[in-house]
Design an enzyme around this catalytic site. Structure first.
Site, PDB file in Angstrom:
ATOM      1  N   ASP A  98      -4.199  -7.981  -7.534  1.00 60.15           N
ATOM      2  CA  ASP A  98      -5.075  -7.538  -8.627  1.00 60.15           C
ATOM      3  C   ASP A  98      -4.969  -6.041  -8.920  1.00 60.15           C
ATOM      4  OD1 ASP A  98      -6.365  -6.824  -6.341  1.00 60.15           O
ATOM      5  OD2 ASP A  98      -8.299  -7.698  -6.865  1.00 60.15           O
ATOM      6  N   ASP A 109      -3.273 -13.050  -0.336  1.00 64.77           N
ATOM      7  CA  ASP A 109      -4.730 -13.224  -0.260  1.00 64.77           C
ATOM      8  C   ASP A 109      -5.257 -14.371  -1.114  1.00 64.77           C
ATOM      9  OD1 ASP A 109      -4.727 -10.985   1.362  1.00 64.77           O
ATOM     10  OD2 ASP A 109      -5.142  -9.610  -0.292  1.00 64.77           O
TER      11      ASP A 109
HETATM   12  O1  F6P Z   1      -3.314  -7.714   0.049  1.00 63.50           O
HETATM   13  C1  F6P Z   1      -2.484  -8.155   1.071  1.00 63.50           C
HETATM   14  C2  F6P Z   1      -2.916  -7.582   2.386  1.00 63.50           C
HETATM   15  O2  F6P Z   1      -2.028  -8.047   3.389  1.00 63.50           O
HETATM   16  C3  F6P Z   1      -4.358  -7.842   2.788  1.00 63.50           C
HETATM   17  O3  F6P Z   1      -4.575  -9.138   3.284  1.00 63.50           O
HETATM   18  C4  F6P Z   1      -4.603  -6.752   3.781  1.00 63.50           C
HETATM   19  O4  F6P Z   1      -5.963  -6.429   3.874  1.00 63.50           O
HETATM   20  C5  F6P Z   1      -3.816  -5.607   3.204  1.00 63.50           C
HETATM   21  O5  F6P Z   1      -2.825  -6.177   2.356  1.00 63.50           O
HETATM   22  C6  F6P Z   1      -3.134  -4.748   4.234  1.00 63.50           C
HETATM   23  O6  F6P Z   1      -2.526  -3.696   3.575  1.00 63.50           O
HETATM   24  P1  F6P Z   1      -1.469  -2.719   4.244  1.00 63.50           P
HETATM   25  O7  F6P Z   1      -0.182  -3.453   4.379  1.00 63.50           O
HETATM   26  O8  F6P Z   1      -1.377  -1.595   3.282  1.00 63.50           O
HETATM   27  O9  F6P Z   1      -2.010  -2.352   5.595  1.00 63.50           O
END
Ligand code: F6P
Length: 341
Positions: free
Chosen positions: A125, A150
């Protein structure tokens, strides 16, 4: 035989109205957290454009690559051999600069300079919000493809990567259950999902968990402890509790359960393991369908939409609707988790 097959494929494309191209050159990018199946989506976007005789470029590192003018001309060949690969060959990023108007102005200047007349944006999103901003501020044509493990995006039953991520997590839960059973333990398993519990609920169902904690629904850890104790009295000596990262930290839940039940408890955070790996058949086909749908519609003159699936059928909803509507957890699934425990 082969020729007649090609002819009939073309006539189907003509019959569904994908025959007139209003653009000559478009771009594609992947943005936000990577998701298994993004490569299949990139492949679909590129090959659909090639099929429609439209030039296509791929921007690297999401919106950051548009700001930095970092792109490559794509051909059918540049997306060969990637359908089974996790991650994204275009790389991804979360661009802080693109969230500012100045960053978007720089991006727009590059798009104009390179005569790129529209963009297909594959991401979650945040990435789609950026796309809509570009369209609203500069009247620039964009199309969205939902790519996020997600599954928290409205306007589609599934986003690309969710199925693979859940299968990976369920595989982890299955392994943990072996140890939980062998050692009479409670295992608390933390899964991703940001502010939502879609991954957690699916994992709890498919992984046969005794309980699931998600941010959307209030829960009582004391009630869970009581259920664990009641189950133990009936002879159940091991349990799995799935926790969505947005609901609680698995380590805290573990400490609470151990303190209030005295049961031997362990916790595991599955973390980024859920983001990688080869996409499932479901995610590959979903990505091909959504990537192709978004590209066809962009080339035919539609804009500001996101491709999605609704009950298996391809749909395309305005980004304004997608981004202003909250996706809801199906309450019957929560009831099912409880009944199956
Ligand atoms: O949006 C995908 C996601 O994997 C979420 O489930 C999680 O909270 C976030 O990204 C983690 O982000 P990053 O890879 O920036 O730590």
């Amino acid at each position: 035989m082969v020729l007649s097959h090609l002819i009939s494929t073309r006539s189907i494309a003509d019959r569904v109205g994908h025959n007139e191209s209003v653009v000559k050159r478009i771009g594609v990018l992947t943005s936000g957290g990577d998701a298994p199946g993004m490569n299949a989506a990139v492949r679909a976007v590129v090959r659909t454009a090639v099929h429609r005789n439209v030039e296509i470029v791929g921007f690297y590192h999401g919106w950051e690559g548009v700001i930095q003018n970092e792109f490559k001309e794509m051909t059918s060949k540049t997306v060969g051999g990637i359908i089974d690969r996790g991650g994204t060959i275009l790389r991804s990023a979360r661009s802080a600069r693109f969230r500012e108007k100045a960053g978007r102005e720089e991006a727009m200047a590059n798009l104009r300079k390179n005569e790129i007349e529209g963009l297909v944006v594959i991401g979650g999103d945040g990435s789609l919000t950026g796309a809509l901003k570009l369209q609203e501020e500069f009247d620039y044509p964009v199309m969205g493809v939902p790519g996020s493990i997600d599954n928290d995006i409205s306007g589609t039953d599934y986003s690309i990567g969710f199925d693979t991520a859940v299968n990976t997590a369920v595989d982890g839960i299955d392994r943990l259950r072996d140890t939980a059973y062998s050692h009479d333990r409670v295992f608390v398993v933390e899964v991703m999902g940001r502010r939502n519990g879609f991954i957690a609920v699916e994992c709890a169902l498919a992984g046969g968990a005794e309980a699931v904690l998600i941010p959307e629904v209030p829960y009582s850890l004391l009630d869970i402890c009581d259920s664990l104790k009641a189950a133990a009295e009936l002879g159940k000596r091991s349990s799995i509790i799935v926790v969505a990262e947005g609901a609680a930290r698995a380590s805290d839940v573990k400490t609470f359960i151990e303190k209030n039940t005295g049961f031997d408890t362990r916790y595991t955070v599955l973390g980024h393991l859920q983001r990688g790996g080869s996409p499932t058949m479901f995610d590959r086909v979903l990505a091909l369908r959504l990537g192709s749908q978004a590209t066809n519609r962009l080339i035919s003159g539609f804009r500001g939409e996101m491709a999605g699936v609704d009950g298996g059928k391809l749909v395309s909803h305005p980004l304004t609707y997608v981004l202003s509507t909250e996706r809801q957890i199906d309450p019957s699934k929560l009831v099912l988790v409880e009944q199956m425990a």
